[in-house]
Design a protein around this motif. Sequence first.
Motif, PDB file in Angstrom:
ATOM      1  N   GLY A 181       0.960  -1.263  -0.168  1.00  0.00           N
ATOM      2  CA  GLY A 181      -0.022   0.072  -0.158  1.00  0.00           C
ATOM      3  C   GLY A 181       0.635   1.209  -0.007  1.00  0.00           C
TER       4      GLY A 181
ATOM      5  N   TYR C  49      -6.195   1.290   2.933  1.00  0.00           N
ATOM      6  CA  TYR C  49      -6.182   1.013   1.438  1.00  0.00           C
ATOM      7  C   TYR C  49      -7.520   2.288   0.762  1.00  0.00           C
ATOM      8  N   PRO C  85      -7.263   0.782  -5.473  1.00  0.00           N
ATOM      9  CA  PRO C  85      -7.188   0.290  -4.288  1.00  0.00           C
ATOM     10  C   PRO C  85      -8.448  -0.669  -3.827  1.00  0.00           C
ATOM     11  N   MET C  89      -9.104  -4.413  -2.391  1.00  0.00           N
ATOM     12  CA  MET C  89      -9.490  -4.895  -0.970  1.00  0.00           C
ATOM     13  C   MET C  89     -10.506  -5.854  -1.172  1.00  0.00           C
TER      14      MET C  89
END
Lengths: 499, 81, 131, 497
Positions: A181, C49, C85, C89
């Motif tokens: 991330g 995230y 992102p 996830m």
Amino acid sequence: MAEQFAALIIVVPLISSLLVPVIGWGQKKLCYPWVVAVLVVPLICSLGILNTVLTTGKFSYRLGGWAPPWGIEYAIDHLNAFVLVIVSFISLMVAIHSKKSVEKELSEKTVPFYTLFLLLVTGLLGIVITGDAFNLFVFLEIASLSCYALIAIGEEGAPIAAFNYIIIGTIGACFYLLGVGYLYIATGSLNMADLANILPDLYHSKVILVAFAFFTVGIAIKGGLFPLHTWLPDAYCTAPSAVSSLIAPLMTKVAAYVMIRLMFTVFQPHFSVEIVPVFAILGWLSVFAIFWGGIKALAQTDIKRMLVYVLVAEVGYIVIGVSVANRVGLTGAILHIMNDAVMMTCLFLVVGAILYKTGTREIHQFRHLNKKMPFTMAAFTITALSMCGIPPACGFFSKWYLIQGTIEAGQWVWAAALLCSSLINAVLFFRVIECAYLKPMEPAYAHNAGETHGEILRDEAPFTMLVPIVIMAAGVIFLGIFSGKIISSVIQFAVPASF
Amino acid sequence: MIWQLDLILCLFVLICAIAAINVKDLLAAVIILGAYSFFMCLLWTEMGAVDVAFTEASVGAGVGTVLFIAAVSKTKRRSKD
Amino acid sequence: MLDYIISKYNFWIYVVLMMIGLYAMIGKKNLIKKLIGMNIFQSAMILFYVSIGVKAGATVPILSGHGHGHVHEVIEVAKYLNPLPHVLMLTAIVVSIATTGVALATLILIYRRYNTLEEDEILKIRKDTGV
Amino acid sequence: MDVIYSSRPLWAVLVSMIAAFLILATGEKNRNIRESWTIMAALAKFLIVLSMVPVILQGKVIEYTIVTFYPGLLLQFRIDAFGMLFGVIASSLWILTSFYSIGYVRGLNEHAQTRYFFAFAMCLSSTIGIAFSANLLTFLVFYEILTIATYPLVIHSESKEGIMAGRKYLAYTLTAGCVLLFAIAAIYYMTGTLDFKAGGFIAGSGSSAVLIMLFAMLIMGFGVKAGLMPMHEWLPSAMVAPTPVSALLHAVAVVKAGVFGCLRVILYVFGPGLLHDLGIWLIMAYIASFTIIVAGFLALGQDHLKRRLAFSTINNLAMIILGAALLTKSSMTGGIIHMANHAFMKITLFFCAGALHVKVHKDYVSQLDGIGRQMPLTMGAFAIAAIGLSGIPPMSGFISKWFLCLGALEANQIIFLFVLMTSAMLDVAFFFPIIYNSFFKKPLDDVTPHFDEAPMFMVIPLVITALLSIVFGIVPDAFFRFFSLTSLAVQNIMGVG
């Protein structure tokens, strides 16, 4: 053709693992031949990939045809082609070996075992082949999840060990994901090659530092590097023998591979060496790992537990090779990934065979094993000598390169640790050899083992177990003799060019 | 994104998290964990991650809670801490 | 400094949640509590995230056009959140629920064997039986 | 120097390794076939080695590369005069030892004979590998194989004492192996090559402190097997091994491999010139002298015959090292030729001890009164070898001691002359009582007063070695051309250094 190999190597075991329950539903006995047959495919594919890499250089495969920065890319160079061959070869050997021990230890759970086995292999192969940081996480979790489940079906104490592993393994995986991330925040990319291009301009950003720290800790947890190894001994030791002989050699090696990949491909070596002092820390931790693993191993009477602690020390070897951060050291580390995988597999397979035949893992009960299982014990002896660094077995040559690396880096203590570790290994393994080959030292053992005084009959492990053991033992010698060839044709290209 | 709403949701999430690990009754803890997941979904929706929120609502708050309740009902309900 | 903290508050929340999860995983003795901690830990990471994708003044990344080939206006990237992102996830949530499932199954195995889920009691039983 | 490329060195090494596996495959059931493998391999090995002697004497070297790991890092055989000398000693004595072993194990009806012969053949294979190795890496590889191959022989009795001796042996030699591995890796890092070169190759590649450290490590590593004090402790303990093993261990293969290693380090890695410049030759010579004297005194105190012989071995090995460390032409000649002479004499002594053990089960010096009447051949051979080791002409020991003394004079170090003299006196002191007692004292009650020898399989080899040590005393260049090989080796070293 090689392009298809890159996809097949993942797809075939993945789909086949889902077919195992279907086959097992019809005829339970068919699971084993099916798994063995399926695992031949990755081996052929990985050899094909290695061949392509050797002849035409590195190449990439775009999953679903999406171009790299967005789509998932399987980037194949010498390093992962090499590790792929190791992983697929060893998983095939362990699968062949597993027949009898699964029948004995897990007779009720054959079908789930083989399903998870193939999933685990898929995960391991995927970790190695992928060129995408997030995809790596997914495969890591596929492998870990099947690991957790496989360990949990082991002996007494396995569920609790598996639960600990789940908790700590999840922390490791999450740390890795956090690292991804942070890299994404800084670069906007997940593709390793792409990251390697973007990152050099950002080396002084704190975000990159944080990402790097998370990566290191996450992978160290997964690879069982001291002091984050606490989950490892219990988990690997209580697992069924077919499982521990697969995960003990491979999971740690694959984690070591990921470490090399991240530190030298995604990040440039000079970042990992100069900007962050991570290697000094990792190197010293490995020294502790080597001593701690060795000393704990000395304290064990159970051979499998002893091997598990030796494994902790062996992880230290590889990390020292990475930490010296020079060409010859890294050569040693990559060579040791292969050598140690082969040696550890051989030892665990031998232990599996002994457990199957005699039902014991206590070292002092190994009396007369040389008469009962001459080939198994011969394989054990050869591998044990290799672990002690006796040439021309392969352990000597990885040690040679690792020590060269430490000398070049001027890290004398690390070199001393490597040398001391061979001595500790000698004590460990000769203790077992003495018990197995020689008459008991104390007459006290003679009557409590309840053995007959007549001729000791040969009672060798079944053929399916013996063949992989003998192949691995022969491999220990051959890999040693041909280590020069392996280095000059594969490993020297696998070491990052900037060294 | 409305920051006041955001902040309140964050607060709820925090409270739920702390409560979930401190309640001695495991069933209650699991229910609070479900609530935690639900507030998390709201937070994410509010942050624009609708798809993640949907998934979390169904999988995390839904399936997860069910699994937890099943497990608790098969084992002990009381916890020492 | 206060500005700095406030402007990135959801990052702070994620750190705090993560620490709560970590504490539960390590400090709690009950195995289900550990698992709850693990869930909190994972969702905190997902929150991180999601926070990556947030942009001031942007909206949900769903195009309001009429399907393919009918997009009349130029898509202004700045108007939409970064969807990547989020997509990642989705996988992470599935992974986390799978982990939870495996862990719960293991827990039931443990309970059947030791008849308790307290770590200290299990350790004591194991010590007493000499395993 | 002419180089001839030939695979004969490889075959010389492989022939006994192949035989070892044939022995293992044949097993306990067909003893005669199994023993015939040993004999055939021994003869074949000896002939292969011998066939290369004329080539070496012409001043050529024979080379064979097994595998190359890296440029400058390879497993390679290169036979020069020095290596050839060791090769001839080992392979010729193996034939005799094989016959003797057969007599010994059958005479005592030993257990685990297959393992015994297997390990024996492996030992010889690695010894020849050591003799022929072209560089330190090859040397180390075979040195470690030798370590492991000797282990089953040391623990052969499987008694508690044997296992403890085995552990001690491993502890010493494996530690030495690690030290060597490090030193050799460091040398490779510094010089990029490991090839032995007459007169040394390492000069100028590092500061003198580093070089001295490396020298110390190498000597420590090889000195363990050579029984250099204070690293000799394993050797007397290893006497629990069967006598043919002790004979081979202490006269030919293992300890000589250690000495050979020390000499390679002194003469072919560092070289006389460098050692003179560093000034460590004198320290080395003092350490060797210390070992000579102390081992001599310790030998005096031993009642167990084989332990006495073990200390005598330590004493003689140190003498060889002393010869090399003095760095003069004569002392080197003396040292190198003593490798051969000592081998023949010491193996005779051990053969005699074994014959006594098999025939009359006597292991202690104090039990030997009058035994010479029962076993005149054995004790006669013993007397010849003992006289030879004391340096009395016309036995071969005289030649080597003569050159060693000359060397001490050439080096202007009179003190070493005294050391050698003292050692000769000690030799006399611990050997002559045995000879005297066995021939002239009144026999003990259990000694048969008439001729009653050990099996002929054992007696003939020991008579042959005893006769050979006389022959070498009179004609040093007989049969195997030891003297020519020695002077050629010395010439090579001094020519460069």
